[in-house]
Scaffold this motif. Sequence first.
Motif, short mmCIF file in Angstrom:
data_model
loop_
_atom_site.label_atom_id
_atom_site.label_comp_id
_atom_site.label_asym_id
_atom_site.label_seq_id
_atom_site.Cartn_x
_atom_site.Cartn_y
_atom_site.Cartn_z
N ALA A 148 -2.00 9.64 3.63
CA ALA A 148 -2.44 8.98 2.40
C ALA A 148 -2.24 7.47 2.49
CB ALA A 148 -1.67 9.55 1.21
N LEU A 149 -1.13 7.05 3.11
CA LEU A 149 -0.90 5.62 3.30
C LEU A 149 -2.00 5.02 4.19
CD1 LEU A 149 0.78 3.02 3.14
CD2 LEU A 149 2.18 3.91 5.04
N VAL A 153 -2.70 2.63 -4.46
CA VAL A 153 -2.01 3.92 -4.34
C VAL A 153 -3.06 4.99 -4.06
CG1 VAL A 153 -0.60 5.65 -5.48
CG2 VAL A 153 -0.16 3.22 -5.89
N VAL A 154 -2.82 5.81 -3.05
CA VAL A 154 -3.74 6.89 -2.70
C VAL A 154 -2.94 8.19 -2.57
CG1 VAL A 154 -5.29 7.81 -0.94
CG2 VAL A 154 -5.40 5.38 -1.54
N ALA A 155 -3.48 9.25 -3.15
CA ALA A 155 -2.83 10.56 -3.08
C ALA A 155 -3.38 11.35 -1.91
CB ALA A 155 -3.03 11.34 -4.37
N ALA A 156 -2.52 12.16 -1.30
CA ALA A 156 -2.95 13.00 -0.18
C ALA A 156 -3.91 14.07 -0.69
CB ALA A 156 -1.75 13.64 0.49
N SER A 180 0.87 -1.18 0.00
CA SER A 180 0.00 0.00 0.00
C SER A 180 0.91 1.24 0.00
CB SER A 180 -0.90 0.02 1.24
OG SER A 180 -1.76 -1.11 1.25
N ILE A 181 0.50 2.25 -0.80
CA ILE A 181 1.38 3.41 -0.99
C ILE A 181 0.57 4.69 -0.82
CG2 ILE A 181 2.99 4.57 -2.55
CD1 ILE A 181 3.32 1.90 -4.02
N GLY A 182 1.11 5.60 -0.01
CA GLY A 182 0.56 6.94 0.11
C GLY A 182 1.47 7.92 -0.59
N ALA A 233 3.84 13.87 7.10
CA ALA A 233 2.50 13.68 7.67
C ALA A 233 1.47 13.48 6.55
CB ALA A 233 2.13 14.89 8.53
N GLN A 234 1.58 14.22 5.46
CA GLN A 234 0.63 14.07 4.36
C GLN A 234 0.76 12.70 3.71
OE1 GLN A 234 0.31 17.25 1.52
NE2 GLN A 234 0.79 18.84 3.03
#
Length: 546
Positions: A530-531, A542-545, A506-508, A525-526
Motif C-alpha cells: 500500500a505504501l 494515504v492508501v489502503a491495501a 506517504s502512508i500505506g 507485506a500488505q
Amino acid sequence: MEAAVGRGRAIPLQSKFSLWVQWGPAVMLLVVAGGMAAFVDGVGRVARLQEQRELEIVAVTAAASINPDQVNRLGGNAGDIGGAVLQDVRRRLQRIRDVNPQVRFVYLMRPGAGRFIFLADAEAETSPDYSPPGQVYDDQIEGLQRVMASALPVVEDPYEDRWGRWVSALAPIVDPQTGAVIAVLGIDVSAEHWQQALRQHYGLALAIAMLASSVFGLLWFGAYRHQRNAERLAGLNDALEAELAHRRLSDQRLKLAAAVLTNTGDGVMVADARGIIESVNAAFERITLHSAQQAVGRNLRMLYSARNSHGLFRSILQDLQRNGRWDGQIWSRRRNGERYPQEVSVSVLRDDDGVATHYAAIFRDKTDQHRLEQRLNELAQIDGLTGIPNRRHFDASLAAAFERARQDNAPISMLMADLDFFKRFNDRYGHIEGDECLKRIAQRIRSVVRNDWDMAARYGGEEFAMILPGTVLEDALRVAQRLNEAIRAMAIPNIDSGVAPIVTISIGCATVIPSETMVARDLIAQADAALYSAKREGRDRVVAAN
C-alpha cells in the motif's frame, strides 16, 4: 602389652602409638596442606570463571543493542566517514561506554585480507586514541578470530598499559538472516573489579583453609598431650609449656581467620535452625544497613522481599535438606525498605548426629550489575537517534500483537510510512538537519498514538511503522490521515521535494483478521504494498491495501 613382629621379636604397642604420633602429624599436615592448596586454587578458578561469565553477559547484552543491518552497511573505509549510519553506530557505542564508568574503549571490528580493521570507535574523532574506519588493528587477534569462528563471546586475560590494568570482553554481531558473524564488538573494562573479586574469593578460601588447619592442629595436640602424659609424667612442665605455645598459635590463627571474615566484601550471616540470626560480619551491616545489634536475635524474614517468586524459599529449603547447600540469586530488603538483588550461597551446619543446627549464608550485593543490565536492555530496544522503539522492538511487539489478534479473532492494523524524497532534504540541508528533522517527525508520530496498545517505531532510515491492535480498516485510515495532516502542519521546509515545498509523508495502511495460516510478515507485506501504491500515485497521501 606386646605385639609379635617376625620371629622371636616384639614391639610394645605404646611405642607404635608413639611413632604414629611423632610421624603421623607430618604426613597428615602434608596431605592437609596439599588439599588446602588445591581448594584455594579451585576457588580461584571458579571465581575467575564467574567474573569471566559476568563480563561475557555485559558484552553480549551490549552487542544486542547494535543493529546488524547498520553494521552490514558499513564498508570499513573512509567512505563511511560523515555518513548517518556510522554516526548512529558510534552513538550506540558511546552510550555503551557511558553507562559504565569502568569502560575504557568500545569498538567494532571486522576481518579483511587476513587482518582485522576498525568499523567504528566510540572515542571522539579528535582523540589521539580514535581509530577511523578502515584502520588496521595491529595487536593480538587470537581472541577476535575465536569469536568469528565460534560466534561465542570471549573474555581475554587482564593486561596492563599506561592507563592501568584492563580486561577485554569480545562479543559477536550476528546477521539475523544468515546467522553469520559479521563483526566483533570489543569492550575494554577496568580490571580493578575483576581483581578485587578474585582477592575476596581467595581471602575467603584462605580463611576456611586456616580454620581447617587450626582444627587439625588442635586435634593432633590432644593426641600429643595424651601420649606425652602417658610416656613421661616427669616432663609435665615441658608438656604444659608446649600446650601453651600451641594455644597461642591457634589463637593467632583463629584471630586471623576472624579478621578475614570481618573485612571481606561479602556479607556473612549465621542463623540457628529456627532462622534466628546469631552472628553477622561488617559487610552484612554495610549491605543491609542493619547493625549487628539490630540483626542478632531477629528472624531471617526481616530481610525477605516480596519481589521473590512464590514458593522460592520453599524450594531453597528443599535443596538445603537434600543437598546441604543452595546457590542462586534472590531479592532482599535493606533496613530503609529498598529492594536489591543479592547473590547468595547458603550451607547447612550439622552436629555429630547429622541434625541441622545452623545455616551459614555468604552473599553479595548485585545492584550495580542489575542496573547496568537493565540499562543495556533498554538501549537494545530504543532507536538511538529518535528515542522511539527500534526495528528489533517493533518486530517482537508485532509478533506478540499478531498472535493475540489470532487468538481473539480480532482485527489488527498496521501503518507503513515513508518521508517523501528525504534524501533530497539531506542533500539540501545536510545530515545534521536531517537527523533533527527525523527526531521531530518521530515525536509527532508518537503523539498520534491513541493508547497504550498502539505502538510507533522507526522501521529504518526515514521509514516509520505503527501497530494498531483491535483496529478496523476505517479507524486505521483515520489515524493515518491524521498523521499525514500532522506532518504537513509541521511545515518543515523541503524545497527540493518535488511534491510540496515542505516535508510530507506517504502512508500505506493494511488490516487483517489473522487466520491460522497467516503470519506477521503477511501484514507487513500488505502495508508495504500500500505504501508503494501511495508513492506511485504521487506521494503525500494515504492508501489502503487491497
